[in-house]
Design a protein around this motif. Structure first.
Motif, PDB file in Angstrom:
ATOM      1  N   ALA A   1      79.617 117.376   8.848  1.00  0.00           N
ATOM      2  CA  ALA A   1      79.716 118.427   9.843  1.00  0.00           C
ATOM      3  C   ALA A   1      81.090 119.097   9.830  1.00  0.00           C
ATOM      4  CB  ALA A   1      79.406 117.902  11.232  1.00  0.00           C
TER       5      ALA A   1
ATOM      6  N   GLN B   1      73.561 115.028  18.692  1.00  0.00           N
ATOM      7  CA  GLN B   1      73.712 115.949  17.566  1.00  0.00           C
ATOM      8  C   GLN B   1      74.360 117.279  17.965  1.00  0.00           C
ATOM      9  OE1 GLN B   1      73.177 115.216  14.257  1.00  0.00           O
ATOM     10  NE2 GLN B   1      74.197 117.177  13.923  1.00  0.00           N
ATOM     11  N   PRO B   2      74.020 117.868  19.131  1.00  0.00           N
ATOM     12  CA  PRO B   2      74.690 119.122  19.502  1.00  0.00           C
ATOM     13  C   PRO B   2      76.206 118.987  19.627  1.00  0.00           C
ATOM     14  CG  PRO B   2      72.678 118.883  20.766  1.00  0.00           C
ATOM     15  CD  PRO B   2      72.888 117.570  20.047  1.00  0.00           C
TER      16      PRO B   2
ATOM     17  N   GLY C   1      81.384 121.017  14.316  1.00  0.00           N
ATOM     18  CA  GLY C   1      81.188 121.722  13.052  1.00  0.00           C
ATOM     19  C   GLY C   1      81.538 123.202  13.219  1.00  0.00           C
ATOM     20  N   LYS C   2      81.099 123.783  14.327  1.00  0.00           N
ATOM     21  CA  LYS C   2      81.423 125.185  14.618  1.00  0.00           C
ATOM     22  C   LYS C   2      82.921 125.349  14.851  1.00  0.00           C
ATOM     23  CE  LYS C   2      76.996 126.262  16.844  1.00  0.00           C
ATOM     24  NZ  LYS C   2      76.340 126.625  18.130  1.00  0.00           N
TER      25      LYS C   2
ATOM     26  N   ASN D   1      76.328 111.753  10.310  1.00  0.00           N
ATOM     27  CA  ASN D   1      76.473 113.209  10.231  1.00  0.00           C
ATOM     28  C   ASN D   1      77.867 113.787  10.471  1.00  0.00           C
ATOM     29  OD1 ASN D   1      73.659 113.427   9.786  1.00  0.00           O
ATOM     30  ND2 ASN D   1      73.262 113.357  11.986  1.00  0.00           N
ATOM     31  N   TRP D   2      78.808 112.960  10.977  1.00  0.00           N
ATOM     32  CA  TRP D   2      80.105 113.523  11.327  1.00  0.00           C
ATOM     33  C   TRP D   2      80.866 114.114  10.145  1.00  0.00           C
ATOM     34  CZ3 TRP D   2      82.800 115.374  15.181  1.00  0.00           C
ATOM     35  CH2 TRP D   2      84.179 115.530  15.043  1.00  0.00           C
TER      36      TRP D   2
ATOM     37  N   ASP E   1      77.390 119.194  16.072  1.00  0.00           N
ATOM     38  CA  ASP E   1      77.280 120.599  15.666  1.00  0.00           C
ATOM     39  C   ASP E   1      78.397 121.443  16.270  1.00  0.00           C
ATOM     40  OD1 ASP E   1      74.972 119.878  14.329  1.00  0.00           O
ATOM     41  OD2 ASP E   1      73.633 120.569  15.929  1.00  0.00           O
TER      42      ASP E   1
ATOM     43  N   ASN F   1      76.581 121.344  25.345  1.00  0.00           N
ATOM     44  CA  ASN F   1      75.911 122.269  24.420  1.00  0.00           C
ATOM     45  C   ASN F   1      74.423 121.975  24.258  1.00  0.00           C
ATOM     46  OD1 ASN F   1      78.087 124.099  22.968  1.00  0.00           O
ATOM     47  ND2 ASN F   1      79.025 122.094  23.285  1.00  0.00           N
TER      48      ASN F   1
END
Length: 389
Positions: free
Chosen positions: A386, A231-232, A238-239, A382-383, A235, A223
């Motif tokens: 997310a 990070q992607p 997250g999506k 961040n996990w 993310d 991604n």
């Protein structure tokens, strides 16, 4: 179980070559009397940096037999053929093997080393994902030891002192029960399709599990991310959560057999093993290595610096890196770190090698120590947020 390496050409060569078919309160110290091992060599087992320090392999075997047992941790028997490996070690040397917390993570192994220092129930050896192994070397909690076949492991796949050495590896893959899923996903992009609602799981939490961490890294590469930018991948999950496709249940053999995790992102050797394991149990497990997120890793074998059975720990290492041990990993669909040496020596199990899952896009550019540590920090921070909500 769970993630390796300032990986350069030598490391890449192993997986790339494999890709031709390929294309986890007692008293301190040993139960042996202090100084017993030294009678066979020049050092106590806890200080031995090779079998030569104990008078050679025979001396090491004798010292291990006096200790009588080995304590391992987080080694599922269906992970990279560890069941047969443990049984083979016991049969060969007649030692008891205590198996603890088979479904644990690399972080659990590190925690056990640190919290049980000086206790007989501490793990003797650990099998660590990259980020955890590299940090453990920096923290000085692993014992330097060079097995007899140390020189057969590419330099890029080991610490120069032998404090941690890659033993086996594989690719991040997507496993799917074709009897429950009409069209099994083959790429990370596929996983966002509405038809997979509530069905996509990871093997653990990426803040603690190397396999899950590898899954996030692979998703990042699929991604627009890179080895410097995970990070992607966060993310993406997250999506996946927002779409309703992410399944928070940790994927295990039990959840797969029960149908709770019909799609699982995991190492290729685990997913390939499930294809065999469940074929007679109503599960048609298919395995794909995503071309849009090709990512491979090796695990690290290491000895606890304060191992309560230091001779047995070192004998275990010798067994794992022998031709017998390395081919047993291969029999579990994992690529052994000495793949090229085995091939050159004529000791490679060619039939097992031919069964490795196909790789359309070999992964050859492995992350450095700094890249892995930086990625681990980003995931840790961040996990949770997310995938919250």
């Amino acid at each position: 179980m769970t993630v390796h390496r300032a990986r350069a050409a030598a490391f890449a060569a192993v997986l790339t070559a494999a890709a031709l078919s390929l294309t986890a309160c007692g008293s301190a110290g040993s139960t042996a009397k202090a100084g017993d091992a030294a009678k066979a060599g020049t050092k106590d087992a806890k200080d031995a940096t090779s079998a030569a320090d104990l008078g050679g392999l025979d001396g090491l075997v004798a010292a291990a037999k006096k200790e009588g047992k080995l304590h391992v941790i987080t080694l599922p028997r269906d992970w990279a053929n560890y069941g047969k490996i443990i049984d083979g070690f016991k049969a060969k040397y007649g030692l008891e093997v205590e198996e603890e917390n088979p479904d644990g993570s690399s972080q659990d192994e590190i925690n056990a080393i640190n919290s049980r220092k000086g206790q007989d129930r501490a793990p003797d050896v650990v099998d660590l994902g990259s980020a955890f192994a590299l940090q453990a070397v920096k923290d000085g909690i692993l014992a330097p030891y060079k097995v007899a076949t140390f020189d057969k492991v590419p330099d890029s796949m080991k610490d120069a002192t032998g404090a941690r050495v890659n033993d086996y590896g594989g690719y991040i893959s997507i496993g799917c029960d074709a009897k429950k899923i009409a069209n099994c996903p083959k790429t990370f992009a596929d996983l966002l399709k509405p038809e997979y609602k509530g069905q996509v799981a990871l093997n653990g939490n990426p803040t603690k599990s190397g396999s899950a961490f590898g899954g996030v890294y692979a998703a990042a590469l699929a991604n627009g991310g890179s080895l410097d930018n995970i990070q992607p991948g966060i993310d993406f999950f997250g999506k996946l959560k927002q779409s309703g496709n992410f399944n928070p249940v940790e994927s295990t053999p039990a959840t797969i057999e029960k149908g709770e995790t019909p799609i699982s992102i995991d190492w290729s050797y685990l997913n390939a093993g499930y294809s065999d394991q469940f074929k007679d149990k109503g599960v048609d497990w298919k395995v794909s290595i995503p071309v849009d997120g090709s990512y491979a890793q090796f695990y690290n074998q290491a000895i606890n610096k304060w191992a309560p059975h230091p001779a047995a720990a070192r004998l275990w290492q010798e067994y794992l890196f022998s031709a017998e041990g390395q081919n047993l990993f291969l029999g579990g669909y994992a690529t052994p770190s000495t793949f090229e040496a085995l091939k050159k020596d004529g000791t490679l199990d060619a039939a097992a090698a031919a069964k490795l899952p196909a790789v359309e896009k070999p992964f050859t550019n492995f992350p450095t120590v700094d890249q892995i540590n930086a990625a681990k920090k980003v995931v840790t921070e961040n996990w949770t947020k997310a995938i919250a909500g």
